[in-house]
Scaffold this motif. Structure first.
Motif, PDB file in Angstrom:
ATOM      1  N   VAL A  87      -6.466  -3.057   8.068  1.00  0.00           N
ATOM      2  CA  VAL A  87      -5.226  -3.245   8.682  1.00  0.00           C
ATOM      3  C   VAL A  87      -4.236  -2.943   7.822  1.00  0.00           C
ATOM      4  O   VAL A  87      -3.065  -2.324   7.898  1.00  0.00           O
ATOM      5  CB  VAL A  87      -5.144  -4.703   9.088  1.00  0.00           C
ATOM      6  CG1 VAL A  87      -3.850  -5.165   9.737  1.00  0.00           C
ATOM      7  CG2 VAL A  87      -6.256  -5.115  10.304  1.00  0.00           C
ATOM      8  N   ALA A  88      -4.045  -3.715   6.343  1.00  0.00           N
ATOM      9  CA  ALA A  88      -3.038  -3.456   5.330  1.00  0.00           C
ATOM     10  C   ALA A  88      -3.079  -1.896   5.043  1.00  0.00           C
ATOM     11  O   ALA A  88      -1.730  -1.386   4.937  1.00  0.00           O
ATOM     12  CB  ALA A  88      -3.417  -4.053   4.208  1.00  0.00           C
ATOM     13  N   THR A  89      -4.118  -0.929   4.838  1.00  0.00           N
ATOM     14  CA  THR A  89      -3.902   0.273   4.607  1.00  0.00           C
ATOM     15  C   THR A  89      -3.322   1.014   5.711  1.00  0.00           C
ATOM     16  O   THR A  89      -2.556   2.111   5.486  1.00  0.00           O
ATOM     17  CB  THR A  89      -5.460   0.996   4.441  1.00  0.00           C
ATOM     18  OG1 THR A  89      -5.981   0.183   3.179  1.00  0.00           O
ATOM     19  CG2 THR A  89      -5.309   2.298   4.151  1.00  0.00           C
ATOM     20  N   PHE A  90      -3.862   0.650   6.953  1.00  0.00           N
ATOM     21  CA  PHE A  90      -3.050   1.507   8.114  1.00  0.00           C
ATOM     22  C   PHE A  90      -1.672   0.950   8.205  1.00  0.00           C
ATOM     23  O   PHE A  90      -0.831   2.011   8.197  1.00  0.00           O
ATOM     24  CB  PHE A  90      -3.822   1.016   9.454  1.00  0.00           C
ATOM     25  CG  PHE A  90      -3.136   1.644  10.670  1.00  0.00           C
ATOM     26  CD1 PHE A  90      -3.188   2.750  11.106  1.00  0.00           C
ATOM     27  CD2 PHE A  90      -2.147   0.674  11.349  1.00  0.00           C
ATOM     28  CE1 PHE A  90      -2.696   3.238  12.176  1.00  0.00           C
ATOM     29  CE2 PHE A  90      -1.659   1.140  12.742  1.00  0.00           C
ATOM     30  CZ  PHE A  90      -1.853   2.632  13.041  1.00  0.00           C
ATOM     31  N   VAL A  91      -1.260  -0.343   8.080  1.00  0.00           N
ATOM     32  CA  VAL A  91       0.269  -0.429   8.332  1.00  0.00           C
ATOM     33  C   VAL A  91       0.881  -0.063   7.101  1.00  0.00           C
ATOM     34  O   VAL A  91       2.126   0.656   7.315  1.00  0.00           O
ATOM     35  CB  VAL A  91       0.313  -1.980   8.048  1.00  0.00           C
ATOM     36  CG1 VAL A  91       1.727  -2.636   8.130  1.00  0.00           C
ATOM     37  CG2 VAL A  91      -0.192  -2.710   9.651  1.00  0.00           C
ATOM     38  N   ALA A  92       0.355   0.077   5.881  1.00  0.00           N
ATOM     39  CA  ALA A  92       1.186   0.708   4.926  1.00  0.00           C
ATOM     40  C   ALA A  92       1.359   2.338   4.906  1.00  0.00           C
ATOM     41  O   ALA A  92       2.498   2.809   4.572  1.00  0.00           O
ATOM     42  CB  ALA A  92       0.633   0.304   3.441  1.00  0.00           C
ATOM     43  N   THR A  93       0.268   2.715   5.406  1.00  0.00           N
ATOM     44  CA  THR A  93       0.478   4.226   5.845  1.00  0.00           C
ATOM     45  C   THR A  93       1.427   4.778   6.620  1.00  0.00           C
ATOM     46  O   THR A  93       1.990   5.638   6.723  1.00  0.00           O
ATOM     47  CB  THR A  93      -1.039   4.797   5.904  1.00  0.00           C
ATOM     48  OG1 THR A  93      -2.015   4.328   4.886  1.00  0.00           O
ATOM     49  CG2 THR A  93      -1.077   6.333   6.122  1.00  0.00           C
ATOM     50  N   ALA A  94       1.249   3.831   7.790  1.00  0.00           N
ATOM     51  CA  ALA A  94       2.303   4.286   9.054  1.00  0.00           C
ATOM     52  C   ALA A  94       3.680   3.919   8.733  1.00  0.00           C
ATOM     53  O   ALA A  94       4.688   4.831   8.728  1.00  0.00           O
ATOM     54  CB  ALA A  94       1.913   3.415  10.067  1.00  0.00           C
ATOM     55  N   LEU A  95       3.902   2.888   7.939  1.00  0.00           N
ATOM     56  CA  LEU A  95       5.258   2.706   7.323  1.00  0.00           C
ATOM     57  C   LEU A  95       5.929   3.905   6.524  1.00  0.00           C
ATOM     58  O   LEU A  95       6.707   4.427   6.562  1.00  0.00           O
ATOM     59  CB  LEU A  95       5.382   1.413   6.859  1.00  0.00           C
ATOM     60  CG  LEU A  95       5.314   0.105   7.611  1.00  0.00           C
ATOM     61  CD1 LEU A  95       5.350  -1.083   6.687  1.00  0.00           C
ATOM     62  CD2 LEU A  95       6.458  -0.010   8.526  1.00  0.00           C
ATOM     63  N   THR A  96       4.942   4.183   5.402  1.00  0.00           N
ATOM     64  CA  THR A  96       5.352   5.260   4.409  1.00  0.00           C
ATOM     65  C   THR A  96       5.511   6.483   5.136  1.00  0.00           C
ATOM     66  O   THR A  96       6.577   7.236   4.822  1.00  0.00           O
ATOM     67  CB  THR A  96       4.515   5.309   3.289  1.00  0.00           C
ATOM     68  OG1 THR A  96       4.155   3.778   2.602  1.00  0.00           O
ATOM     69  CG2 THR A  96       4.769   6.140   2.378  1.00  0.00           C
ATOM     70  N   GLY A  97       4.463   6.687   6.169  1.00  0.00           N
ATOM     71  CA  GLY A  97       4.557   8.088   6.463  1.00  0.00           C
ATOM     72  C   GLY A  97       5.743   8.281   7.537  1.00  0.00           C
ATOM     73  O   GLY A  97       6.394   9.398   7.361  1.00  0.00           O
ATOM     74  N   ALA A  98       6.087   7.254   8.232  1.00  0.00           N
ATOM     75  CA  ALA A  98       7.261   7.284   9.153  1.00  0.00           C
ATOM     76  C   ALA A  98       8.535   7.428   8.342  1.00  0.00           C
ATOM     77  O   ALA A  98       9.505   8.115   8.758  1.00  0.00           O
ATOM     78  CB  ALA A  98       7.312   5.935  10.110  1.00  0.00           C
TER      79      ALA A  98
END
Length: 202
Positions: A159-170
């Motif tokens: 979950v942490a990897t997904f959220v961090a990746t989505a936030l950074t990518g956006a």
């Protein structure tokens, strides 16, 4: 001047330099930034900057540390007893900061990020931001599992990897391409509700 007074003077000088770096980066960007540009935005001389920092590269590494401490304080300020609400507030914070007047700084940081594959020191500093964001998300998910707020079968690291990746990518798409990524906020909030909470509701 006593040792304490000398240390305080050094600390104030460094704070001035960090504020000057912030302003100069916003106005000139990373590629065109010069030490004299920073000195011009402080009460200090260029030689004083070089007394504290040997090069622009060293100064920018210190500036990234300065920003990291600010980011750390910002995440620590997200309070509340409910880990689910803290996670949602983290996402809201990431997407509701477009009006804080720091768009130029974000562009400059994106320029620095572009150097990271070729510069170990930049990459190490930037990894700290990513690791902090990941760890804050993970710790909230773990707390939610322990308290029964979240499902026990949730993989907190995933979950942490997904959220961090989505936030950074956006964030990077918004800054580099001018793309409106506000829908990502809504989808992330829905994901947190549906993936973490047993019944998908508050």
């Amino acid at each position: 001047m006593s040792e304490t007074e000398s240390a305080a003077a050094r600390s104030e000088a460094v704070q001035q330099i960090m504020r000057g770096t912030y302003e100069a980066l916003c106005e000139r960007g990373y590629a065109d930034l010069r030490m004299v540009d920073i000195a011009d935005r402080t009460d200090l001389s260029k030689s004083t900057l070089h007394y504290h920092f040997d090069s622009k590269h060293d100064l920018l590494l210190a500036f990234l540390e300065y920003l990291y401490e600010d980011f750390e304080r910002e995440l620590a300020a997200i309070a509340g007893d409910d880990p689910g609400e803290r996670l949602r507030e983290l996402v809201r914070t990431a997407y509701h900061d477009d009006d804080d007047g720091r768009e130029e700084l974000r562009v400059a940081i994106l320029e620095i990020e572009a150097q990271a594959p070729y510069d170990d020191a930049f990459r190490d500093r930037l990894r700290r931001f990513d690791r902090l964001l990941h760890d804050v998300v993970r710790s909230n998910v773990e707390e939610g599992k322990e308290t029964g707020r979240f499902r026990r079968d949730v993989d907190a690291d995933a979950v942490a990897t997904f959220v961090a990746t989505a936030l950074t990518g956006a964030h990077n798409r918004r800054v580099s391409l001018g793309v409106d990524t506000s829908d990502v906020e809504t989808m992330l909030l829905d994901y947190l509700d549906e993936r973490l909470v047993e019944d998908g509701s508050d």
